[in-house]
Design a protein around this motif. Structure first.
Motif, PDB file in Angstrom:
ATOM      1  N   HIS A   1      68.587  59.028  95.541  1.00 20.48           N
ATOM      2  CA  HIS A   1      68.278  59.292  94.138  1.00 20.48           C
ATOM      3  C   HIS A   1      67.624  58.066  93.514  1.00 20.48           C
ATOM      4  CE1 HIS A   1      68.854  62.056  90.728  1.00 20.48           C
ATOM      5  NE2 HIS A   1      68.860  60.953  89.987  1.00 20.48           N
TER       6      HIS A   1
ATOM      7  N   SER B   1      65.975  60.630  88.000  1.00 21.36           N
ATOM      8  CA  SER B   1      66.421  60.884  86.632  1.00 21.36           C
ATOM      9  C   SER B   1      66.168  59.659  85.767  1.00 21.36           C
ATOM     10  CB  SER B   1      67.904  61.257  86.603  1.00 21.36           C
ATOM     11  OG  SER B   1      68.694  60.245  87.195  1.00 21.36           O
TER      12      SER B   1
ATOM     13  N   SER C   1      75.292  56.359  83.993  1.00 20.93           N
ATOM     14  CA  SER C   1      74.568  57.462  84.635  1.00 20.93           C
ATOM     15  C   SER C   1      74.774  57.438  86.145  1.00 20.93           C
ATOM     16  CB  SER C   1      73.076  57.368  84.311  1.00 20.93           C
ATOM     17  OG  SER C   1      72.845  57.539  82.932  1.00 20.93           O
TER      18      SER C   1
ATOM     19  N   TYR D   1      76.923  60.195  88.414  1.00 24.44           N
ATOM     20  CA  TYR D   1      76.323  60.840  89.585  1.00 24.44           C
ATOM     21  C   TYR D   1      77.246  60.727  90.796  1.00 24.44           C
ATOM     22  CZ  TYR D   1      73.076  61.617  93.473  1.00 24.44           C
ATOM     23  OH  TYR D   1      72.471  62.075  94.630  1.00 24.44           O
TER      24      TYR D   1
ATOM     25  N   ASP E   1      79.806  63.698  92.903  1.00 26.69           N
ATOM     26  CA  ASP E   1      79.540  63.985  94.316  1.00 26.69           C
ATOM     27  C   ASP E   1      80.871  64.033  95.073  1.00 26.69           C
ATOM     28  OD1 ASP E   1      78.820  64.017  96.964  1.00 26.69           O
ATOM     29  OD2 ASP E   1      77.280  62.491  96.772  1.00 26.69           O
TER      30      ASP E   1
END
Length: 414
Positions: free
Chosen positions: A177, A198, A402, A406, A410
């Motif tokens: 990511h 993102s 953030s 994330y 997960d």
């Protein structure tokens, strides 16, 4: 292209060793990597679990600190390895309470990448902002190491976005990511097929915002300032000082701190010779009556961030010349107005804060004197301007959160 790159990287190792005879910086670059693997093998414990964080230099490491804190809070038993590419980063951060091992990053050859990862065997890897090394990224992908970009920034002129840059784009597939700072970076990644990105912001805001909660007290600065107005001029170069000196030498009712970027005897002496007011230095403060001094030279490192907490006005150096603007967020977090030079166009946070009227750019000594006098004489203007700076920092925090969100969402989180 990839073969050409690998040939050039291997050749650069030979060239850099010779270049070290002519450049102190290149000598440090090569000397620091001598026996790098042997040092790592001696210090890395194969029974421990490691997180690898790569920072190009000191500025990127400061961006990494909130991320490292977050990991240490959630996973206190895991070890943190931080690698630097530049000597300046490595030399200035050989020790940190959150980091278990510091190391240089070896040159980006396939052999080096394999050996480096064999030793560390990281569970996760984090690259800060940029400094992409394709052989390391390919090796991480091959090993299926969870790899992330934090506070990433991309530009359209980078090789990733050229028609002939496919092999470099392919190296980006190592990233699970991308957490990027701005909309442009997000759109560039999407334009070449990367939807695993993102907009999260810049962890530097988290880093400086946390400074307010720290113990910022410095006894000798309290003695020096007393109840007087204080301007702190941080990370200054001679070009910056030339803007300020007329005002400094003709302002007996204000106290000043200057923290030069380069702590070199000759440069400190030149600064001293340009002053016609009583001054003191950190290095000789015990032999000086700080209350009588009008200016204090911080000829040391590591105190500037806390020194800003005492400032009523800040000047941040680097933009009067071509060296690059230093960190404006450090003073901004304390809610004080900021002055900088005129070469700041490559620094979006400075442009944004200037547009908000929390920061002022000057190109001449006359300009510096004009805005400084207004900030000194008009308390209401000074305080409102400072509030804009403080709000700017507070409203842009959350990048570390953030990433944490994330990872928490997960189910396969380590």
């Amino acid at each position: 292209m990839q073969r050409i790159y690998n040939v050039l990287v291997n050749l650069s190792g030979v060239v850099l060793k010779s270049a070290g005879y002519f450049s102190k910086k290149l000598k440090e670059f090569t000397a620091g990597r001598t026996e790098l693997f042997e040092r790592l093998e001696a210090s890395i414990d194969a029974n421990e679990q490691y997180i690898w964080v790569h920072a190009a230099s000191l500025g990127e490491f400061e961006m990494a600190v909130p991320v490292i804190k977050m990991f240490k809070s959630n996973y206190p038993t895991k070890k943190i390895v931080v690698s630097f590419f530049s000597p300046s980063g490595y030399k200035n951060k050989k020790k940190h309470e959150l980091v278990d091992h510091f190391t240089y990053l070896p040159l980006d050859t396939q052999k080096n990448a394999e050996r480096f990862l064999n030793i560390i065997d990281p569970e996760m890897a984090f690259f800060i902002k940029y400094d992409f090394w394709p052989n390391f990224l390919y090796a991480l992908k091959e090993r299926k190491v969870r790899t992330f970009l934090v506070s990433g920034v991309f530009r359209k002129d980078q090789l990733f976005f050229k028609s002939y840059g496919k092999w470099m784009r392919d190296s980006l597939k190592a990233f699970e990511h991308f957490f990027v700072q701005n909309e442009e970076s997000l759109q560039l990644l999407q334009s070449v097929g990367f939807d695993n990105a993102s907009l999260s912001g810049d962890t530097r805001f988290d880093r400086v915002a946390a400074q307010i909660e720290s113990n910022n007290r410095i006894d000798f600065i309290e003695d020096f300032k007393g109840d007087e107005l204080l301007m702190v001029c941080g990370s200054t170069w001679p070009e910056d000082e030339s803007l300020m000196l007329d005002f400094i030498n003709t302002s007996p009712d204000i106290k000043f701190i200057i923290a030069p970027h380069q702590i070199k005897e000759e440069k400190i002496r030149n600064l001293e010779e340009s002053l016609n007011i009583p001054f003191a230095k950190f290095s000789t403060k015990e032999a000086t009556d700080l209350k009588k001094a009008r200016l204090l030279i911080l000829d040391t490192i590591g105190l500037l961030g806390r020194a800003y907490s005492y400032a009523d006005i800040a000047y941040v150096g680097g933009a009067a010349g071509k060296t690059g603007l230093h960190n404006i967020l450090e003073p901004a977090t304390f809610g004080i107005p900021i002055i900088i030079g005129e070469n700041y166009k490559r620094f979006p946070e400075a442009e944004k804060l200037r547009q908000l009227a929390g920061l002022f750019s000057v190109g001449t000594a006359k300009d510096f004197t004009k805005i400084s006098e207004k900030l000194v004489k008009d308390k209401d203007f000074r305080e409102k301007t400072g509030m804009i700076s403080g709000h700017f920092v507070n409203s842009n925090t959350g990048a570390t959160g953030s990433l944490e969100k994330y990872l928490r969402e997960d189910k396969n989180l380590i």
